[in-house]
Scaffold this active site. Structure first.
Site, mmCIF file in Angstrom:
data_model
loop_
_atom_site.group_PDB
_atom_site.id
_atom_site.type_symbol
_atom_site.label_atom_id
_atom_site.label_comp_id
_atom_site.label_asym_id
_atom_site.label_seq_id
_atom_site.Cartn_x
_atom_site.Cartn_y
_atom_site.Cartn_z
ATOM 1 N N ASP A 151 0.813 -1.215 0.000
ATOM 2 C CA ASP A 151 0.000 0.000 0.000
ATOM 3 C C ASP A 151 0.846 1.264 0.000
ATOM 4 O O ASP A 151 0.429 2.296 -0.535
ATOM 5 C CB ASP A 151 -0.915 0.036 1.237
ATOM 6 N N ASP A 235 -2.679 5.357 -2.942
ATOM 7 C CA ASP A 235 -2.077 4.175 -2.335
ATOM 8 C C ASP A 235 -1.320 3.448 -3.438
ATOM 9 O O ASP A 235 -1.837 3.295 -4.559
ATOM 10 C CB ASP A 235 -3.146 3.247 -1.755
ATOM 11 N N HIS A 284 -7.590 -0.425 -4.136
ATOM 12 C CA HIS A 284 -6.486 -1.336 -4.429
ATOM 13 C C HIS A 284 -6.865 -2.280 -5.575
ATOM 14 O O HIS A 284 -7.885 -2.967 -5.519
ATOM 15 C CB HIS A 284 -6.020 -2.098 -3.192
ATOM 16 N N ASP A 286 -5.279 -4.965 -6.864
ATOM 17 C CA ASP A 286 -4.734 -6.315 -6.989
ATOM 18 C C ASP A 286 -5.643 -7.448 -6.519
ATOM 19 O O ASP A 286 -5.239 -8.611 -6.561
ATOM 20 C CB ASP A 286 -3.366 -6.415 -6.302
ATOM 21 N N CYS A 388 -0.721 -8.028 -1.071
ATOM 22 C CA CYS A 388 -0.814 -6.871 -0.168
ATOM 23 C C CYS A 388 0.240 -6.919 0.941
ATOM 24 O O CYS A 388 0.821 -5.888 1.294
ATOM 25 C CB CYS A 388 -2.189 -6.821 0.476
#
Length: 404
Positions: A151, A235, A284, A286, A388
Site C-alpha cells: 500500500d 495508495d 487497491h 490487486d 498486499c
C-alpha cells in the site's frame, strides 16, 4: 539590537555550515581520488523490480504486531462494508482482537519461513506502537499498522516511491519502513517521497452519501469518491506493473491528482494507463486485476474491467479466477473474499496461494503454475492477501514492454 542579533545568528550559522562542509569535503575529495585511480565501484543495486512475475529475490513482508483498528472516519466508512461498521464504531482507536492478531502474526511468520525456503530474502519493517495519538494542524488520530507494504511502497526499477496515502490513520506509517529504505538508498537505490497530503477536511467529501450497497454502485458509476481533488493522494496498491506500462485505477484512496503526479514523475520511461472496473468500492487494484505473467492477467469476474478489449487487442490472455471459498462467518474487516486472487508470483511458474483456496489452486495448476500453499486466513482479516502483505524489492529481470 534585533538586527544585530539576527546578523550575529546568521554569521554563526554560516561559520557552522563552513565547518561542517570542511569536515565533509576531504571525504569527497578522497572518494574522487579513489574513483580516478581505481575506476568506478560496481556495486549492484539491491532494488530492481519492473513487473509482478520475474524471479523474486528479495521482498518486504509486513507486520501485524500492535495493529490498531482505525477510527471510524468518513474515509474509513467509505472503504468498509456496512456489516462491519459497528465493529469500527466500537473498537476504533483500539487494538484488533488480541487472539485474532496473535494468529495473524503466527501465519505471517510461517509465510516468511516458506519464502526463505523458496530462496527469497525476507526483510521486515520496524515494530512500532501504533496506539500513540498524534496531532497535526488538521486532524488527530492513532496509527493503524505496517502490515501492507504494497500500500505504501511502489518499486519501479531501482526506485522506491513512498505513496501519499489517503487514510489519516496511516499518516506516519512510513516510519516503520524508513530504516530499510535508508539502507537501500545507501546501497544505490533511488528514493522518492510523493507530496505528503495535509489530509485536511477538504481532501474528503464529508457528506459522502453512502448507506447501502445500491448507494455504492450508483456513486461508483457516477465516478464519485470519498476523496476529492484537493491535493494529490494515492495508495501504491492501486498501481500494478507490467514493465514499461503501469496500470492504475481511480479509487476511494487514489485521486486523479495523485495519478497525474505519478504519470509526470515516471515519464518518459514508463506509461501510466488509467483503467476502471464495475466495482462498488474500488480500493487497491490487486484483488480485481492482478497481472501474473507477460500478457497474462487475473480479472475478477464480479468486477469486469471496462477496458478489457484493449488488453485482448494487445494479445493478452484474460483468466477469470473461481469464486473464493472463504466462509461467510470469517471476519474480513477491510476487504472482500476476493483476496483469494491477491496472490504473489515467485516467478512465472510459482505462485504463493492460500492453502484453503483449493479451487484457485486447481486453476493455477491448469495454467502450468506450481502452487506454494500457505494459510493466512487470520492475516486476511486485516485487509490483505499475499500481494498486499509484500512489496517485491528485487526481481531478476530487465525493463521490457509487454503492452503494444
Amino acid at each position: 539590537q534585533l538586527g544585530r542579533a539576527v546578523t550575529g545568528w546568521v554569521q554563526k550559522a554560516f561559520q557552522s555550515t563552513k565547518t561542517s562542509a570542511a569536515a565533509v569535503l576531504p571525504n569527497i575529495a578522497e572518494e574522487e581520488t579513489v574513483s580516478k585511480s581505481t575506476g568506478p565501484l560496481h556495486q549492484e543495486c539491491p532494488v530492481s523490480s519492473y513487473n509482478e512475475w520475474d524471479p523474486l529475490e528479495e521482498v518486504i513482508v509486513g507486520r501485524a504486531e500492535n495493529a490498531q483498528v482505525p477510527d471510524f472516519t468518513v474515509e474509513v466508512k467509505a472503504n468498509t462494508y456496512e456489516k462491519y461498521w459497528p465493529f469500527y464504531q466500537k473498537h476504533g482507536g483500539q487494538s484488533f482482537p488480541e487472539d485474532h492478531l496473535k494468529k495473524a502474526v503466527t501465519e505471517i511468520e510461517e509465510m516468511c519461513n516458506i519464502l526463505r525456503l523458496e530462496g527469497v530474502t525476507v526483510r521486515r519493517p520496524e515494530p512500532i506502537d501504533w496506539s500513540v495519538v498524534y496531532k497535526t494542524p488538521d486532524f488527530t488520530s492513532t496509527g493503524m499498522y505496517a502490515a501492507m507494504p504494497r500500500d505504501i511502497l511502489l518499486i519501479v526499477g531501482n526506485e522506491i516511491i513512498e505513496a501519499p496515502m489517503a487514510w489519516r490513520s496511516r499518516f506516519f506509517e512510513y516510519r516503520a519502513y524508513r530504516p530499510l529504505i535508508k539502507e537501500y538508498f545507501k546501497q544505490g537505490a533511488k528514493w522518492t517521497t510523493a507530496p505528503k497530503p495535509t489530509m485536511a477536511n477538504d481532501l474528503y467529501d464529508q457528506e459522502y452519501p453512502i448507506r447501502t450497497v445500491e448507494d455504492r454502485h450508483k456513486l461508483a458509476a457516477e465516478g464519485k469518491f470519498v476523496t476529492t481533488e484537493y491535493e494529490p493522494c494515492f495508495d501504491a496498491a492501486d498501481f500494478i506493473r507490467a514493465g514499461r506500462d503501469i496500470f492504475v485505477q481511480r479509487s476511494q484512496v487514489t485521486n486523479y491528482m495523485g495519478i497525474e503526479w505519478m504519470r509526470r514523475h515516471l515519464a518518459p520511461d514508463y506509461r501510466v494507463h488509467i483503467i476502471s472496473f464495475k466495482d462498488p468500492n474500488p480500493m487497491h487494484i490487486d484483488a480485481t486485476f492482478n497481472i501474473i505473467g507477460p500478457g497474462l492477467v487475473l480479472s475478477n469476474p464480479d468486477r469486469p474491467c471496462r477496458q478489457i478489449d484493449m488488453f485482448k487487442r494487445a494479445g493478452w490472455s484474460i483468466v477469470h479466477p473461481p469464486t473464493p471459498l472463504i466462509p461467510d462467518d470469517h471476519p474480513l474487516w477491510m476487504s472482500s473474499k476476493w483476496l483469494s486472487m491477491n496472490v504473489l508470483m515467485l516467478d512465472e511458474k510459482r505462485v504463493m496461494v492460500d492453502s484453503n483456496e483449493t479451487s484457485i489452486q486447481k486453476m493455477f495448476e491448469g495454467l502450468g503454475i506450481n502452487t506454494i500453499k500457505v494459510n493466512i486466513r487470520h492475516a486476511n482479516s486485516l485487509g490483505g492477501g499475499f500481494h498486499c502483505w509484500t512489496s517485491d524489492v528485487r526481481r531478476r529481470g530487465t525493463l521490457q514492454s509487454y503492452f503494444n
